[in-house]
Design a protein around this motif. Structure first.
Motif, mmCIF file in Angstrom:
data_model
loop_
_atom_site.group_PDB
_atom_site.id
_atom_site.type_symbol
_atom_site.label_atom_id
_atom_site.label_comp_id
_atom_site.label_asym_id
_atom_site.label_seq_id
_atom_site.Cartn_x
_atom_site.Cartn_y
_atom_site.Cartn_z
ATOM 1 N N TRP A 1 0.868 -1.178 0.000
ATOM 2 C CA TRP A 1 0.000 0.000 0.000
ATOM 3 C C TRP A 1 0.898 1.219 0.000
ATOM 4 O O TRP A 1 1.902 1.270 0.717
ATOM 5 C CB TRP A 1 -0.910 -0.012 1.227
ATOM 6 C CG TRP A 1 -1.996 -1.027 1.095
ATOM 7 C CD1 TRP A 1 -1.951 -2.327 1.494
ATOM 8 C CD2 TRP A 1 -3.270 -0.830 0.487
ATOM 9 N NE1 TRP A 1 -3.122 -2.968 1.168
ATOM 10 C CE2 TRP A 1 -3.957 -2.068 0.547
ATOM 11 C CE3 TRP A 1 -3.910 0.260 -0.106
ATOM 12 C CZ2 TRP A 1 -5.239 -2.243 0.050
ATOM 13 C CZ3 TRP A 1 -5.199 0.092 -0.605
ATOM 14 C CH2 TRP A 1 -5.850 -1.136 -0.525
ATOM 15 N N VAL A 2 0.535 2.229 -0.806
ATOM 16 C CA VAL A 2 1.367 3.420 -0.938
ATOM 17 C C VAL A 2 0.466 4.654 -1.039
ATOM 18 O O VAL A 2 -0.710 4.542 -1.418
ATOM 19 C CB VAL A 2 2.269 3.341 -2.191
ATOM 20 C CG1 VAL A 2 3.102 2.074 -2.186
ATOM 21 C CG2 VAL A 2 1.440 3.424 -3.475
ATOM 22 N N PRO A 3 0.980 5.845 -0.731
ATOM 23 C CA PRO A 3 0.204 7.065 -0.975
ATOM 24 C C PRO A 3 -0.106 7.187 -2.457
ATOM 25 O O PRO A 3 0.739 6.902 -3.306
ATOM 26 C CB PRO A 3 1.145 8.184 -0.498
ATOM 27 C CG PRO A 3 2.071 7.512 0.467
ATOM 28 C CD PRO A 3 2.278 6.124 -0.072
ATOM 29 N N SER A 4 -1.308 7.627 -2.788
ATOM 30 C CA SER A 4 -1.702 7.709 -4.195
ATOM 31 C C SER A 4 -0.794 8.648 -4.989
ATOM 32 O O SER A 4 -0.509 8.399 -6.164
ATOM 33 C CB SER A 4 -3.158 8.159 -4.311
ATOM 34 O OG SER A 4 -3.349 9.424 -3.689
ATOM 35 N N ALA A 5 -0.318 9.732 -4.335
ATOM 36 C CA ALA A 5 0.584 10.655 -5.041
ATOM 37 C C ALA A 5 1.890 9.960 -5.402
ATOM 38 O O ALA A 5 2.445 10.181 -6.488
ATOM 39 C CB ALA A 5 0.861 11.883 -4.170
ATOM 40 N N ASP A 6 2.392 9.110 -4.496
ATOM 41 C CA ASP A 6 3.614 8.358 -4.793
ATOM 42 C C ASP A 6 3.388 7.380 -5.928
ATOM 43 O O ASP A 6 4.272 7.154 -6.765
ATOM 44 C CB ASP A 6 4.079 7.598 -3.549
ATOM 45 C CG ASP A 6 4.738 8.510 -2.523
ATOM 46 O OD1 ASP A 6 4.756 9.737 -2.754
ATOM 47 O OD2 ASP A 6 5.218 8.002 -1.499
ATOM 48 N N CYS A 7 2.205 6.788 -5.958
ATOM 49 C CA CYS A 7 1.884 5.832 -7.028
ATOM 50 C C CYS A 7 1.895 6.530 -8.387
ATOM 51 O O CYS A 7 2.454 6.005 -9.359
ATOM 52 C CB CYS A 7 0.514 5.199 -6.753
ATOM 53 S SG CYS A 7 -0.049 4.076 -8.040
ATOM 54 N N GLU A 8 1.297 7.710 -8.457
ATOM 55 C CA GLU A 8 1.253 8.428 -9.726
ATOM 56 C C GLU A 8 2.657 8.824 -10.174
ATOM 57 O O GLU A 8 3.000 8.727 -11.353
ATOM 58 C CB GLU A 8 0.371 9.676 -9.590
ATOM 59 C CG GLU A 8 -1.114 9.360 -9.460
ATOM 60 C CD GLU A 8 -1.630 8.509 -10.610
ATOM 61 O OE1 GLU A 8 -1.302 8.829 -11.783
ATOM 62 O OE2 GLU A 8 -2.337 7.525 -10.350
ATOM 63 N N ARG A 9 3.471 9.276 -9.233
ATOM 64 C CA ARG A 9 4.840 9.661 -9.586
ATOM 65 C C ARG A 9 5.617 8.452 -10.074
ATOM 66 O O ARG A 9 6.367 8.543 -11.051
ATOM 67 C CB ARG A 9 5.541 10.275 -8.377
ATOM 68 C CG ARG A 9 7.001 10.578 -8.618
ATOM 69 C CD ARG A 9 7.624 11.292 -7.443
ATOM 70 N NE ARG A 9 7.194 12.688 -7.395
ATOM 71 C CZ ARG A 9 7.574 13.549 -6.451
ATOM 72 N NH1 ARG A 9 8.355 13.136 -5.473
ATOM 73 N NH2 ARG A 9 7.175 14.792 -6.484
ATOM 74 N N TRP A 10 5.449 7.301 -9.407
ATOM 75 C CA TRP A 10 6.157 6.082 -9.814
ATOM 76 C C TRP A 10 5.766 5.664 -11.227
ATOM 77 O O TRP A 10 6.616 5.291 -12.046
ATOM 78 C CB TRP A 10 5.846 4.973 -8.812
ATOM 79 C CG TRP A 10 6.401 3.638 -9.175
ATOM 80 C CD1 TRP A 10 7.708 3.262 -9.232
ATOM 81 C CD2 TRP A 10 5.650 2.473 -9.551
ATOM 82 N NE1 TRP A 10 7.813 1.944 -9.602
ATOM 83 C CE2 TRP A 10 6.570 1.440 -9.809
ATOM 84 C CE3 TRP A 10 4.290 2.219 -9.678
ATOM 85 C CZ2 TRP A 10 6.164 0.172 -10.185
ATOM 86 C CZ3 TRP A 10 3.887 0.953 -10.058
ATOM 87 C CH2 TRP A 10 4.827 -0.061 -10.313
ATOM 88 N N ARG A 11 4.474 5.737 -11.527
ATOM 89 C CA ARG A 11 4.022 5.358 -12.863
ATOM 90 C C ARG A 11 4.571 6.308 -13.921
ATOM 91 O O ARG A 11 4.879 5.896 -15.044
ATOM 92 C CB ARG A 11 2.494 5.314 -12.899
ATOM 93 C CG ARG A 11 1.936 4.102 -12.160
ATOM 94 C CD ARG A 11 0.435 4.136 -12.040
ATOM 95 N NE ARG A 11 -0.060 2.909 -11.422
ATOM 96 C CZ ARG A 11 -1.295 2.742 -10.961
ATOM 97 N NH1 ARG A 11 -2.154 3.739 -11.044
ATOM 98 N NH2 ARG A 11 -1.661 1.604 -10.421
ATOM 99 N N GLU A 12 4.691 7.573 -13.586
ATOM 100 C CA GLU A 12 5.291 8.522 -14.523
ATOM 101 C C GLU A 12 6.766 8.201 -14.751
ATOM 102 O O GLU A 12 7.273 8.308 -15.868
ATOM 103 C CB GLU A 12 5.158 9.944 -13.970
ATOM 104 C CG GLU A 12 3.732 10.479 -13.986
ATOM 105 C CD GLU A 12 3.645 11.853 -13.365
ATOM 106 O OE1 GLU A 12 4.708 12.429 -13.057
ATOM 107 O OE2 GLU A 12 2.529 12.351 -13.179
ATOM 108 N N LEU A 13 7.429 7.793 -13.677
ATOM 109 C CA LEU A 13 8.863 7.500 -13.784
ATOM 110 C C LEU A 13 9.138 6.290 -14.657
ATOM 111 O O LEU A 13 10.057 6.295 -15.476
ATOM 112 C CB LEU A 13 9.460 7.270 -12.392
ATOM 113 C CG LEU A 13 9.696 8.499 -11.514
ATOM 114 C CD1 LEU A 13 10.143 8.050 -10.123
ATOM 115 C CD2 LEU A 13 10.741 9.393 -12.139
ATOM 116 N N ILE A 14 8.380 5.224 -14.451
ATOM 117 C CA ILE A 14 8.720 3.974 -15.130
ATOM 118 C C ILE A 14 7.801 3.632 -16.295
ATOM 119 O O ILE A 14 8.087 2.716 -17.054
ATOM 120 C CB ILE A 14 8.709 2.789 -14.138
ATOM 121 C CG1 ILE A 14 7.294 2.523 -13.614
ATOM 122 C CG2 ILE A 14 9.646 3.048 -12.979
ATOM 123 C CD1 ILE A 14 7.199 1.304 -12.746
#
Length: 420
Positions: A287-300
């Protein structure tokens, strides 16, 4: 450990220590005999001693001569083992009270936060029941599964997939770092505490299963090691990885059960599956903060759903000793824990991370040539919004060029200029 059973449907003996089970002409046999009891007849597999008319120790003890197949754990090996039914663990009174108290706490917390909450809710096909079903204002449904005793990985996967198919996000709760449900589906680990403390509102910290994204530039001044050089040196690249709150820089505050009840239902915290890179493990659920999830998806540039097929990780690979068939009844020598203890699955370690080659340079005087992924990574690593990025006057590498604390030269170039 019993290494053989009688298949009542085919009328054959099965040797579990052989790769082909003694029947090379039946390629689907392994899948058939390891299916959940809910998906097959409980009388499909029979103790060989009982079938031969000899004493079945389980039956004479007032139990069942019928069997199921699981993976044992002996000396690092994972043999197939035949065990007598019933297959379900009978919870102790203490476990039952812990389970009940946690379930009630989830429901009470959700109700207090204005969320929809019910206990013991079956899915539409009635193949699984959520201990607590919490519904958020946007229609997000979280199926809480309180699992304080052992459950086979296949059962965790089957029930999780069934939940997802009915638009329910499963959230498994464990109290043991060796729990087999860890990383099989979205999960969280809490402390093993008396049920009276749970019911009384004592703090329940999420010890495992919740992480934050950290992005850093790999330079000598960084407190984090390089992901590409086994911790030695630095590569001038941008790394990102997921860390438990206590290992974040700066350290993040702990997440409590009440936080996860609310945030999972409102979408502030979301489940993510991160494949491990360069590791024998298949990956990690968290489980992760939704903002972190969006940033991760943008990164990879990836979007990983809950796997829709059983994941067989390194510690689950079946091993075959290729021994002769043992026809004796081994009831009493069984149990969920065969010889070796289960390994710790919740290690709190990073996932392996993701790396961009280096901080992107300002190319040909045109900032539009820098990709969105590079810009996102640079912004995250430097801790500034994208519009404050600009090229170093000396080397052209992206840096914090505008806004507060901005400079004309990057740190490396400043050091070189100061030495001149």
């Amino acid at each position: 450990m019993a290494n053989g059973v009688w298949h009542t449907g085919y009328g054959i003996e099965i040797n579990l220590s052989l790769p082909d089970l003694g029947h090379p002409g039946r390629p689907d046999l392994l899948r058939e005999i390891t299916a959940s009891i809910a998906d097959r007849s409980p009388h499909l597999l029979e103790c060989l001693a009982h079938h031969d008319g000899r004493e079945c120790l389980s039956e004479t003890g007032g139990k069942s001569p019928w069997m199921f197949i699981r993976r044992g754990r002996v000396g690092g090996r994972r043999p197939l083992v035949a065990s007598h039914l019933p297959i379900t663990h009978k919870a102790t009174p203490a476990e039952s009270e812990q389970h009940k108290a946690t379930k009630e706490r989830v429901v009470e917390t959700a109700s207090r936060c204005g969320l929809g909450a019910e206990a013991e809710v079956p899915t539409a096909n009635r193949r699984s029941i959520s201990d607590a079903l919490v519904t958020g204002p946007g229609g997000i449904r979280i199926g809480w599964e309180i699992q304080y005793h052992h459950l086979s990985p296949s059962s965790v996967h089957r029930r999780s997939v069934n939940a997802v198919q009915h638009d329910i996000t499963p959230l498994w709760v464990a109290k043991d770092r060796t729990a087999s449900l860890i990383d099989r589906a979205p999960w969280a680990r809490v402390d093993d505490m008396p049920w009276k403390d749970i019911a009384g509102g004592k703090e329940m910290v999420i010890r495992g299963g919740y992480r934050h994204l950290q992005v850093w530039k790999c330079v000598p001044s960084s407190n984090r090691h390089c992901l590409l050089s086994d911790g030695a040196g630095h590569c001038d690249g941008v790394h990102s990885d997921w860390f438990v709150p206590a290992l974040c820089e700066p350290e993040k505050k702990a997440v409590h059960l009440e936080d996860l009840v609310l945030e999972s239902a409102t979408g502030e915290s979301v489940p993510v599956y991160v494949p491990n890179r360069g590791s024998g493990r298949a990956g990690r659920h968290m489980w992760v903060p939704s903002a972190d999830c969006e940033r991760w998806r943008e990164l990879i540039g990836e979007k990983e759903p809950l796997p829709d097929a059983p994941v067989q990780e390194g510690d689950d690979e079946i091993t075959f000793a290729e021994q002769g068939l043992d026809r004796a009844c081994r009831a009493g020598e069984e149990g969920w824990f065969v010889s070796d203890a289960r390994p710790i699955r919740d290690l709190g370690q990073p996932t392996g991370g993701f790396t961009l080659p280096r901080m992107p340079a300002h190319r040909s005087g045109n900032p539009m040539l820098i990709t969105a992924v590079e810009r996102t990574a640079a912004s995250a690593a430097l801790g500034c919004p994208p519009w404050e990025l600009g090229p170093c006057t000396e080397c052209g590498q992206l840096m914090r060029r505008y806004g507060r604390d901005a400079a004309m030269f990057c740190g490396v170039c400043r050091a070189v200029l100061n030495d001149r």
